[in-house]
Design an enzyme around this catalytic site. Structure first.
Site, PDB file in Angstrom:
ATOM      1  N   ASP A 248       0.821  -1.203   0.000  1.00  0.00           N
ATOM      2  CA  ASP A 248       0.000   0.000   0.000  1.00  0.00           C
ATOM      3  C   ASP A 248       0.860   1.261   0.000  1.00  0.00           C
ATOM      4  O   ASP A 248       2.085   1.205  -0.049  1.00  0.00           O
ATOM      5  CB  ASP A 248      -0.993  -0.006   1.175  1.00  0.00           C
ATOM      6  CG  ASP A 248      -0.304  -0.119   2.521  1.00  0.00           C
ATOM      7  OD1 ASP A 248       0.742   0.532   2.706  1.00  0.00           O
ATOM      8  OD2 ASP A 248      -0.817  -0.843   3.398  1.00  0.00           O
ATOM      9  N   LYS A 270      -3.854   2.819  -0.179  1.00  0.00           N
ATOM     10  CA  LYS A 270      -4.966   3.167   0.703  1.00  0.00           C
ATOM     11  C   LYS A 270      -4.589   4.404   1.502  1.00  0.00           C
ATOM     12  O   LYS A 270      -3.444   4.619   1.854  1.00  0.00           O
ATOM     13  CB  LYS A 270      -5.259   2.020   1.669  1.00  0.00           C
ATOM     14  CG  LYS A 270      -5.669   0.742   0.993  1.00  0.00           C
ATOM     15  CD  LYS A 270      -5.597  -0.431   1.934  1.00  0.00           C
ATOM     16  CE  LYS A 270      -6.475  -0.244   3.144  1.00  0.00           C
ATOM     17  NZ  LYS A 270      -6.436  -1.410   4.034  1.00  0.00           N
TER      18      LYS A 270
END
Length: 457
Positions: A248, A270
Site C-alpha cells: 500500500d 490506501k
C-alpha cells in the site's frame, strides 16, 4: 577475475601458521574450525595458543621461522608483524608450490582469505580481492542480516532427505518444485531451530505427500514507519522470498527496492477517507494468488495488527483454509515519536500511552472522558481530517487548554516534518500538515525541545 574462489578440504591435513599474536589467533580459529592439523611457529604466543596446545588442538613450535615445517604442509598463513619474515615464508612456499596467505599483503600471497558467512554446511565467501577489506566486511554484514541463523540446520536436513525425495518424485522438475517449497517453509525451519522433532517429521510428511501445485501461503509483513533501516530482518527475508508482493501507499520506495527483483507487485494504495482498492477486493487478491500456489507477501506500513486491518485480511484466508503467518513491524507511534524526540512514556509526565484511530466507521464514538485524563500520552492514527473534532472533544471533556501537541508528517523519512503547539491550536496546525501524519497529545511533547536528535542529522 583475479582470483578463483574455491573451498578447501583441510580436515586432518597439515597446515602451518607463522605468527603468535592476535591476528594469528583469528586465523588459527578459522583453521581449527575447518579441522586442520595445525602447527604454529612464532617467537612468542598469546595466551590462547597455550590453551589450545594444552587441549591438544594444535602444536606450538617456538623460535624463528623454520622452513622444514613446510615439508608436509598443504597450506600456510604468514601472520607476523615483521614484513621480512612474512616475505621469507611466502618465498619458501612459492618454491615448494604451497599455497600461502600473507596477512595484509595480498600481492605477496598466492591465496587470500575472504569474509565468511558460516551457516555450515552452507558457506558464503565475500572478497574484494584484497583491494578493500572494509567493503567486503560491510557486504558480509548485509548478507549476515539476510540469511537466517538456522539455515545451516535446514541445509543439513535437506541432505538427509535427498534419497527419499529422489524416490518420491520421479522427474527432475518435480524434485525442483519440492525443494523450492522445502527451503521457504518457515514452519519447518522454525521446528528445526527449536529441535522439535515431531513437528519436523509432520511438516516433512505433509510436504512429501501434498500435491506440488498445492495452495500457497500468505505472509503478513509489517514494513515499519518508513525508514528502510527499521524493517525487521525477518521482514526483509520474507519480501526477498515472495512470488508476489501486495503493498500500500505507506510502504516507502526504499523498502520496495529491497523486494525480490522478479516478484510481481500489486499496488493497493490506501489512505484515510479514500481506498484505491476496496478492502474486500484486497482480501480476494490475497486469496486468489495463494490458491494459485504462490508465496504471497502482504506488505503493510507500520505493524499490520495495529490499525492495519491485518486481522480482517487473515480472517478471509483462515475461512478458506489458506496457510498464513505474521511478521510484526515497528508501529508508527513508536517510530515517529522516537524520530521526533518524543518519548511516549516518562515517569514525570505519562505512565501510559493510548493508540487511537482517528478514522472511525460511521456512528463510532470514542471514550473521550478517559482519553482526556492526565498522566498519559495519546497517539492518533489517521486523525488529520478529524483534528478539529479531536481538539473539540478533548477540551469538552476537561483536557487542559495548554496541553502540548505534535503532528508528525512522513515520520522517520528524510522528509519528516514536525509541527507542534498546544491543544487549542490542533485544528489549525493540522491544516499545515499532509498525510501520512500522526498526532501526539501529552506533556511528553515538551521534551522534544531537548531530545530532538533526528532533525540534527
Amino acid at each position: 577475475m583475479d582470483h578463483l574462489p574455491i573451498f578447501c578440504q583441510l580436515r586432518h591435513r597439515d597446515c602451518l601458521l607463522v605468527g603468535g599474536g592476535d591476528v594469528a589467533e583469528r586465523k588459527a580459529r578459522l583453521l581449527l574450525e575447518a579441522g586442520a592439523r595445525l602447527t604454529v611457529n612464532a617467537l612468542a604466543f598469546d595466551p590462547q595458543f597455550n590453551v589450545w596446545a594444552q587441549e591438544g588442538m594444535l602444536t606450538l613450535v617456538q623460535g624463528e621461522f623454520d622452513e622444514s615445517l613446510l615439508d608436509t604442509c598443504w597450506l600456510t598463513i604468514a601472520a607476523t608483524d615483521d614484513d621480512d619474515v612474512n616475505q621469507r615464508v611466502s618465498d619458501a612456499c612459492e618454491i615448494r608450490r604451497i599455497f600461502c596467505n600473507v596477512v595484509d599483503a595480498p600481492k605477496e600471497a598466492s591465496f587470500i582469505m575472504p569474509s565468511i558467512i558460516d551457516r555450515s554446511p552452507l558457506m558464503v565467501a565475500v572478497s574484494s580481492g584484497g583491494t578493500s577489506p572494509v567493503l567486503a566486511r560491510l557486504l558480509r554484514e548485509k548478507l549476515e542480516a539476510i540469511l537466517p541463523q538456522h539455515l545451516g540446520q535446514v541445509a543439513r536436513y535437506a541432505g538427509q532427505l535427498r534419497a527419499r525425495v529422489k524416490t518420491t518424485f520421479a522427474t527432475i522438475g518435480e524434485r525442483r518444485r519440492f525443494w523450492e517449497k522445502f527451503f521457504v517453509n518457515d514452519r519447518l525451519a522454525q521446528s528445526l531451530a527449536n529441535q522439535d522433532q515431531q513437528a519436523v517429521e509432520e511438516t516433512t510428511e505433509r510436504l512429501l505427500t501434498e500435491p506440488l501445485n498445492h495452495r500457497g501461503e500468505v505472509v503478513l509483513v509489517g514494513a515499519g514507519p518508513g525508514d528502510a533501516g527499521l524493517l525487521t530482518l525477518k521482514g526483509l527475508q520474507q519480501i526477498q522470498q515472495a512470488d508476489i508482493v501486495v503493498y500500500d501507499r505507506l510502504v516507502s520506495d526504499d523498502i520496495m527496492n529491497l523486494v525480490r527483483r522478479d516478484a510481481d507487485r500489486v499496488f493497493v494504495g490506501k489512505r484515510a477517507g479514500y481506498h484505491c482498492v476496496p478492502q474486500e477486493e484486497i482480501n480476494q487478491i490475497l486469496l486468489r494468488e495463494a490458491l494459485k500456489g504462490k508465496r504471497v507477501v502482504r506488505l503493510k506500513g507500520g505493524d499490520p495488527f495495529i490499525f492495519g486491518r491485518g486481522g480482517e485480511e487473515l480472517e478471509t484466508l483462515c475461512n478458506a483454509g489458506v496457510p498464513f503467518s505474521v511478521v510484526p513491524g515497528i508501529t508508527a507511534a513508536s517510530g515517529c515519536s522516537a524520530y521526533s524526540g518524543i518519548p511516549l512514556t516518562h515517569r514525570d509526565y505519562a505512565q501510559s500511552v493510548r493508540l487511537v484511530t482517528g478514522h472511525l466507521k460511521t456512528g463510532s464514538e470514542l471514550d473521550w472522558h478517559n482519553l482526556a485524563a492526565e498522566k498519559q500520552t495519546l497517539v492518533f492514527y489517521m486523525g488529520l481530517n478529524q483534528a478539529a473534532t479531536i481538539q473539540e472533544k478533548l477540551l469538552e471533556h476537561g483536557m487542559q487548554h495548554d496541553m502540548p501537541v505534535a503532528l508528525v508528517e512522513n515520520g522517520t523519512a528524510i522528509t519528516q516534518r514536525v509541527v507542534s503547539g498546544v491543544l487549542t491550536q490542533l485544528g489549525e496546525l493540522a491544516k499545515q500538515v499532509e498525510s501520512p501524519a500522526l498526532i501526539v497529545v501529552g506533556r511528553v511533547v515538551e521534551l522534544r525541545e531537548k531530545l530532538n536528535w533526528f532533525s540534527n542529522h
